[in-house]
Design a protein around this motif. Structure first.
Motif, PDB file in Angstrom:
ATOM      1  N   TYR A 229     -58.407  -2.915  32.722  1.00 18.16           N
ATOM      2  CA  TYR A 229     -57.183  -3.575  33.195  1.00 18.16           C
ATOM      3  C   TYR A 229     -56.062  -2.566  33.415  1.00 18.16           C
ATOM      4  CZ  TYR A 229     -52.675  -5.885  32.674  1.00 18.16           C
ATOM      5  OH  TYR A 229     -51.369  -6.267  32.833  1.00 18.16           O
ATOM      6  N   PHE A 230     -55.881  -1.642  32.479  1.00 18.95           N
ATOM      7  CA  PHE A 230     -54.819  -0.652  32.607  1.00 18.95           C
ATOM      8  C   PHE A 230     -55.043   0.227  33.844  1.00 18.95           C
ATOM      9  CE2 PHE A 230     -52.964   3.506  31.846  1.00 18.95           C
ATOM     10  CZ  PHE A 230     -51.648   3.166  31.521  1.00 18.95           C
ATOM     11  N   VAL A 231     -56.286   0.683  34.039  1.00 21.01           N
ATOM     12  CA  VAL A 231     -56.584   1.549  35.177  1.00 21.01           C
ATOM     13  C   VAL A 231     -56.381   0.803  36.496  1.00 21.01           C
ATOM     14  CG1 VAL A 231     -58.397   2.851  36.345  1.00 21.01           C
ATOM     15  CG2 VAL A 231     -58.171   2.997  33.853  1.00 21.01           C
ATOM     16  N   VAL A 232     -56.927  -0.428  36.578  1.00 21.27           N
ATOM     17  CA  VAL A 232     -56.810  -1.207  37.812  1.00 21.27           C
ATOM     18  C   VAL A 232     -55.346  -1.503  38.121  1.00 21.27           C
ATOM     19  CG1 VAL A 232     -57.290  -3.466  38.852  1.00 21.27           C
ATOM     20  CG2 VAL A 232     -59.100  -2.224  37.651  1.00 21.27           C
ATOM     21  N   THR A 233     -54.575  -1.841  37.096  1.00 21.32           N
ATOM     22  CA  THR A 233     -53.160  -2.152  37.320  1.00 21.32           C
ATOM     23  C   THR A 233     -52.397  -0.932  37.797  1.00 21.32           C
ATOM     24  OG1 THR A 233     -53.196  -3.912  35.666  1.00 21.32           O
ATOM     25  CG2 THR A 233     -51.054  -2.962  36.195  1.00 21.32           C
ATOM     26  N   LYS A 234     -52.666   0.213  37.203  1.00 22.50           N
ATOM     27  CA  LYS A 234     -51.985   1.430  37.622  1.00 22.50           C
ATOM     28  C   LYS A 234     -52.254   1.748  39.088  1.00 22.50           C
ATOM     29  CE  LYS A 234     -49.407   3.504  34.567  1.00 22.50           C
ATOM     30  NZ  LYS A 234     -47.969   3.724  34.886  1.00 22.50           N
ATOM     31  N   LEU A 235     -53.484   1.464  39.525  1.00 19.88           N
ATOM     32  CA  LEU A 235     -53.854   1.776  40.907  1.00 19.88           C
ATOM     33  C   LEU A 235     -53.377   0.716  41.895  1.00 19.88           C
ATOM     34  CD1 LEU A 235     -57.520   3.056  40.339  1.00 19.88           C
ATOM     35  CD2 LEU A 235     -55.484   4.434  40.791  1.00 19.88           C
ATOM     36  N   THR A 236     -53.359  -0.525  41.470  1.00 18.65           N
ATOM     37  CA  THR A 236     -53.121  -1.615  42.428  1.00 18.65           C
ATOM     38  C   THR A 236     -51.706  -2.181  42.410  1.00 18.65           C
ATOM     39  OG1 THR A 236     -53.886  -3.300  40.846  1.00 18.65           O
ATOM     40  CG2 THR A 236     -55.538  -2.306  42.313  1.00 18.65           C
ATOM     41  N   ALA A 237     -50.975  -2.019  41.302  1.00 20.14           N
ATOM     42  CA  ALA A 237     -49.638  -2.627  41.217  1.00 20.14           C
ATOM     43  C   ALA A 237     -48.724  -2.179  42.363  1.00 20.14           C
ATOM     44  CB  ALA A 237     -48.996  -2.337  39.859  1.00 20.14           C
ATOM     45  N   PRO A 238     -48.628  -0.873  42.666  1.00 20.25           N
ATOM     46  CA  PRO A 238     -47.772  -0.467  43.788  1.00 20.25           C
ATOM     47  C   PRO A 238     -48.227  -1.057  45.123  1.00 20.25           C
ATOM     48  CG  PRO A 238     -48.303   1.412  42.396  1.00 20.25           C
ATOM     49  CD  PRO A 238     -49.189   0.294  41.963  1.00 20.25           C
ATOM     50  N   VAL A 239     -49.545  -1.088  45.326  1.00 17.54           N
ATOM     51  CA  VAL A 239     -50.076  -1.591  46.604  1.00 17.54           C
ATOM     52  C   VAL A 239     -49.802  -3.087  46.746  1.00 17.54           C
ATOM     53  CG1 VAL A 239     -52.169  -1.900  47.980  1.00 17.54           C
ATOM     54  CG2 VAL A 239     -51.861   0.185  46.628  1.00 17.54           C
ATOM     55  N   LEU A 240     -50.095  -3.857  45.691  1.00 15.26           N
ATOM     56  CA  LEU A 240     -49.889  -5.303  45.754  1.00 15.26           C
ATOM     57  C   LEU A 240     -48.410  -5.655  45.901  1.00 15.26           C
ATOM     58  CD1 LEU A 240     -52.387  -6.657  43.052  1.00 15.26           C
ATOM     59  CD2 LEU A 240     -52.498  -6.976  45.529  1.00 15.26           C
ATOM     60  N   THR A 241     -47.567  -4.934  45.177  1.00 14.01           N
ATOM     61  CA  THR A 241     -46.131  -5.222  45.252  1.00 14.01           C
ATOM     62  C   THR A 241     -45.589  -4.913  46.642  1.00 14.01           C
ATOM     63  OG1 THR A 241     -45.941  -4.639  42.906  1.00 14.01           O
ATOM     64  CG2 THR A 241     -43.896  -4.799  44.163  1.00 14.01           C
ATOM     65  N   ARG A 242     -46.022  -3.799  47.211  1.00  9.09           N
ATOM     66  CA  ARG A 242     -45.569  -3.428  48.554  1.00  9.09           C
ATOM     67  C   ARG A 242     -46.084  -4.437  49.585  1.00  9.09           C
ATOM     68  NH1 ARG A 242     -47.560   1.251  48.479  1.00  9.09           N
ATOM     69  NH2 ARG A 242     -45.807   2.234  47.425  1.00  9.09           N
ATOM     70  N   TRP A 243     -47.334  -4.879  49.408  1.00  8.76           N
ATOM     71  CA  TRP A 243     -47.906  -5.847  50.347  1.00  8.76           C
ATOM     72  C   TRP A 243     -47.184  -7.188  50.268  1.00  8.76           C
ATOM     73  CZ3 TRP A 243     -50.479 -10.400  48.799  1.00  8.76           C
ATOM     74  CH2 TRP A 243     -51.040 -11.139  49.852  1.00  8.76           C
ATOM     75  N   ALA A 244     -46.844  -7.632  49.047  1.00  2.00           N
ATOM     76  CA  ALA A 244     -46.245  -8.947  48.869  1.00  2.00           C
ATOM     77  C   ALA A 244     -44.753  -8.972  49.158  1.00  2.00           C
ATOM     78  CB  ALA A 244     -46.507  -9.455  47.445  1.00  2.00           C
ATOM     79  N   PHE A 245     -44.053  -7.845  48.860  1.00  2.00           N
ATOM     80  CA  PHE A 245     -42.587  -7.866  48.930  1.00  2.00           C
ATOM     81  C   PHE A 245     -42.005  -6.801  49.854  1.00  2.00           C
ATOM     82  CE2 PHE A 245     -43.927  -9.529  44.820  1.00  2.00           C
ATOM     83  CZ  PHE A 245     -43.351 -10.790  44.851  1.00  2.00           C
ATOM     84  N   GLY A 246     -42.877  -5.964  50.424  1.00  2.00           N
ATOM     85  CA  GLY A 246     -42.401  -4.999  51.408  1.00  2.00           C
ATOM     86  C   GLY A 246     -41.878  -3.709  50.833  1.00  2.00           C
ATOM     87  N   HIS A 247     -41.852  -3.563  49.524  1.00  2.00           N
ATOM     88  CA  HIS A 247     -41.370  -2.329  48.914  1.00  2.00           C
ATOM     89  C   HIS A 247     -41.918  -2.254  47.490  1.00  2.00           C
ATOM     90  CE1 HIS A 247     -38.543  -5.404  47.547  1.00  2.00           C
ATOM     91  NE2 HIS A 247     -38.371  -4.653  46.481  1.00  2.00           N
ATOM     92  N   TYR A 248     -41.777  -1.100  46.891  1.00  2.00           N
ATOM     93  CA  TYR A 248     -42.181  -0.946  45.487  1.00  2.00           C
ATOM     94  C   TYR A 248     -41.215   0.010  44.815  1.00  2.00           C
ATOM     95  CZ  TYR A 248     -44.739   0.288  41.271  1.00  2.00           C
ATOM     96  OH  TYR A 248     -45.100   0.502  39.960  1.00  2.00           O
ATOM     97  N   LEU A 249     -40.510  -0.484  43.815  1.00  2.00           N
ATOM     98  CA  LEU A 249     -39.592   0.347  43.040  1.00  2.00           C
ATOM     99  C   LEU A 249     -40.157   0.500  41.646  1.00  2.00           C
ATOM    100  CD1 LEU A 249     -36.167  -1.233  44.111  1.00  2.00           C
ATOM    101  CD2 LEU A 249     -37.230   0.863  44.980  1.00  2.00           C
ATOM    102  N   ASN A 250     -40.526   1.721  41.284  1.00  2.00           N
ATOM    103  CA  ASN A 250     -41.102   1.962  39.967  1.00  2.00           C
ATOM    104  C   ASN A 250     -40.026   1.815  38.892  1.00  2.00           C
ATOM    105  OD1 ASN A 250     -42.981   2.631  38.032  1.00  2.00           O
ATOM    106  ND2 ASN A 250     -42.605   4.827  38.210  1.00  2.00           N
ATOM    107  N   GLU A 251     -40.278   0.941  37.931  1.00  2.00           N
ATOM    108  CA  GLU A 251     -39.307   0.730  36.864  1.00  2.00           C
ATOM    109  C   GLU A 251     -39.442   1.810  35.796  1.00  2.00           C
ATOM    110  OE1 GLU A 251     -39.198  -3.028  35.074  1.00  2.00           O
ATOM    111  OE2 GLU A 251     -38.538  -4.074  36.864  1.00  2.00           O
ATOM    112  N   HIS A 252     -38.337   2.223  35.261  1.00  2.00           N
ATOM    113  CA  HIS A 252     -38.323   3.154  34.140  1.00  2.00           C
ATOM    114  C   HIS A 252     -37.452   2.542  33.061  1.00  2.00           C
ATOM    115  CE1 HIS A 252     -40.333   6.433  36.269  1.00  2.00           C
ATOM    116  NE2 HIS A 252     -39.608   6.096  37.313  1.00  2.00           N
ATOM    117  N   GLY A 253     -38.024   2.337  31.905  1.00  2.00           N
ATOM    118  CA  GLY A 253     -37.262   1.726  30.827  1.00  2.00           C
ATOM    119  C   GLY A 253     -38.076   0.676  30.112  1.00  2.00           C
ATOM    120  N   THR A 254     -37.434  -0.426  29.753  1.00  2.00           N
ATOM    121  CA  THR A 254     -38.029  -1.421  28.882  1.00  2.00           C
ATOM    122  C   THR A 254     -39.356  -1.968  29.409  1.00  2.00           C
ATOM    123  OG1 THR A 254     -35.812  -2.069  28.195  1.00  2.00           O
ATOM    124  CG2 THR A 254     -37.592  -3.576  27.667  1.00  2.00           C
ATOM    125  N   TYR A 255     -39.454  -2.220  30.717  1.00  2.00           N
ATOM    126  CA  TYR A 255     -40.641  -2.872  31.256  1.00  2.00           C
ATOM    127  C   TYR A 255     -41.522  -1.942  32.076  1.00  2.00           C
ATOM    128  CZ  TYR A 255     -38.647  -7.251  29.742  1.00  2.00           C
ATOM    129  OH  TYR A 255     -38.150  -8.278  28.977  1.00  2.00           O
TER     130      TYR A 255
END
Length: 422
Positions: A229-255
């Motif tokens: 799950y950790f590996v798949v999320t690391k690889l796919t989270a930016p792609v899915l977020t960009r596909w769904a919302f048009g951009h991807y901003l990497n969060e730094h901090g609490t979440y």
């Protein structure tokens, strides 16, 4: 339901009806009052006629590795267009919770060997924990909480069926479903481990050689799925977020979705986590230190004692193996909070570990009462614990529901002149 009817569990209809009535009394306020909790009110801030990525927190959920949870949350919230309708959502969550209790009790009876009376009482107690009740009264926590726990329970049911011989497809389906639950909410996905823990606590020594292998396999698979799950999320989270919302901003901090660089710095989080998990049903009423000591005692008793066929109680030969496995299971269930850089401790994040600790209390009561020849003694002790835990839960839930409802009414009156603000 047809599967449930094949077992002795449904011979105890009177007890099931009594427990259902008890749960209705405990949840009276949340089911009949109008209010919202925390971000429930966010459901009124977006167009419900557009499905299914409109809820304000959806993009955040995609970024932190919970895309399935985000989609399901949007779908779940579609019918709720007024605060008065929230009560219907809580009622639906209550029904799912009741169904999960029955499925869980069936697993305890059929695949772990717990007597039906003990199984029904034990699982009702598990679902009276603050975390489980919080998932019912908090509308937007149905998907990550009540629903995800139900899916994890079904996943174990499928895996357990494979132990009956030759049904490998059932195990594959169960573990695939479990893997999907991580993408809804990892902390509650580990509810699967409640049944692994029950197998450790309630298996007889004569069956332990076989059960030990099953427990080891379940633990190893859960670890592998967690890493996957950790590996798949690391690889796919930016792609899915960009596909769904048009951009991807990497969060730094609490979440930020990342493993803590220095696990030593998480020791304090670990202490807070297990202190809260050990508070079981009574966090507001009994000292955490007292409950922690009681939980450690329950760990020893539940894993060390066993009732023999001659109606005697003896120490198990496998006591230390079981204690070690229970500690390992509890540590694994704490992983999403303790090992993550942004993990925080709250009732909803300790739901599984709290359930494991509560299961130890139940196991200790059953094992100690095994000194008597009848299972009735253990059931009576569990009924006593259920009465106390139920009273505490009723006070907690109805007070919270009343306060939230009164707050909603007060604000509505104050802002009555401006309906948009309301």
């Amino acid at each position: 339901m047809a599967i449930l009817m094949k077992n002795r569990l449904f011979d105890h209809r009177e007890m099931m009806l009594a427990l259902a009535g008890l749960l209705l009394v405990i949840f009276t306020g949340p089911l009949f009052l109008s209010y919202g909790v925390h971000n429930d009110y966010s459901t009124l801030t977006y167009p419900h006629n557009r499905c299914c990525l409109q809820y304000p927190e959806t993009e955040h959920l995609f970024r932190i590795g919970r895309p399935i949870g985000g989609v399901l949350l949007n779908a779940h919230l579609l019918p709720f267009t007024s605060i008065q309708s929230f009560a219907w959502g809580r009622f639906g969550s209550f029904l799912v919770l009741a169904a999960t209790i029955l499925i869980s009790a069936q697993i305890f009876v059929r695949y772990i060997g717990v007597p039906p009376t003990h199984a029904l009482l034990a699982n009702t107690l598990l679902f009276l924990l603050p975390s489980a009740s919080l998932f019912v009264i908090w509308l937007t926590n149905f998907v990550p909480g009540t629903l995800n726990i139900a899916l994890a329970t079904v996943s174990y049911f499928l895996v357990a069926r494979s132990y009956e011989g030759g049904m490998r497809r059932s195990a594959v389906a169960g573990y695939c479903l479990l893997f999907l639950t991580f993408f809804i909410y990892p902390p509650s996905a580990y509810w699967f481990l409640i049944f692994t823990s029950a197998k450790v606590v309630f298996s007889k020594d004569a069956d332990w050689a076989r059960r030990r292998g099953e427990v080891a396999g379940e633990l190893a698979t859960c670890i592998a799925l967690s890493v996957g799950y950790f590996v798949v999320t690391k690889l796919t989270a930016p792609v899915l977020t960009r596909w769904a919302f048009g951009h991807y901003l990497n969060e730094h901090g609490t979440y930020d979705f990342v493993v803590a660089g220095n696990l030593g710095s998480r020791v304090q989080v670990l202490k807070q986590y297990f202190a809260l998990a050990s508070s079981v049903w009574f966090p507001e009423f009994v000292s955490h230190s007292v409950l922690l000591v009681a939980s450690l005692a329950a760990l020893f008793v539940a894993c060390s004692l066993e009732k023999t066929d001659m109606d005697q109680v003896r120490f198990r030969r496998s006591s230390w193996q079981r204690i070690g496995l229970m500690v390992g299971v509890a540590l694994l269930s704490s992983g999403p909070v303790v090992a993550s850089a942004g993990g925080f401790v709250a009732f909803r994040t300790v739901c599984v570990t709290g359930g494991i600790v509560a299961l130890l209390w139940v196991g200790a009561i059953i094992q100690l009462s095994g000194a008597r020849s009848s299972t009735t003694v253990g059931a009576l002790f569990l009924i006593g614990l259920l009465a106390i835990a139920g009273a505490v839960a009723a006070i907690r839930l109805n007070a919270a529901a009343f306060n939230a409802s009164f707050e909603f009414q007060y604000i509505s009156q104050k802002l009555a002149a401006d309906r948009k603000s309301v």
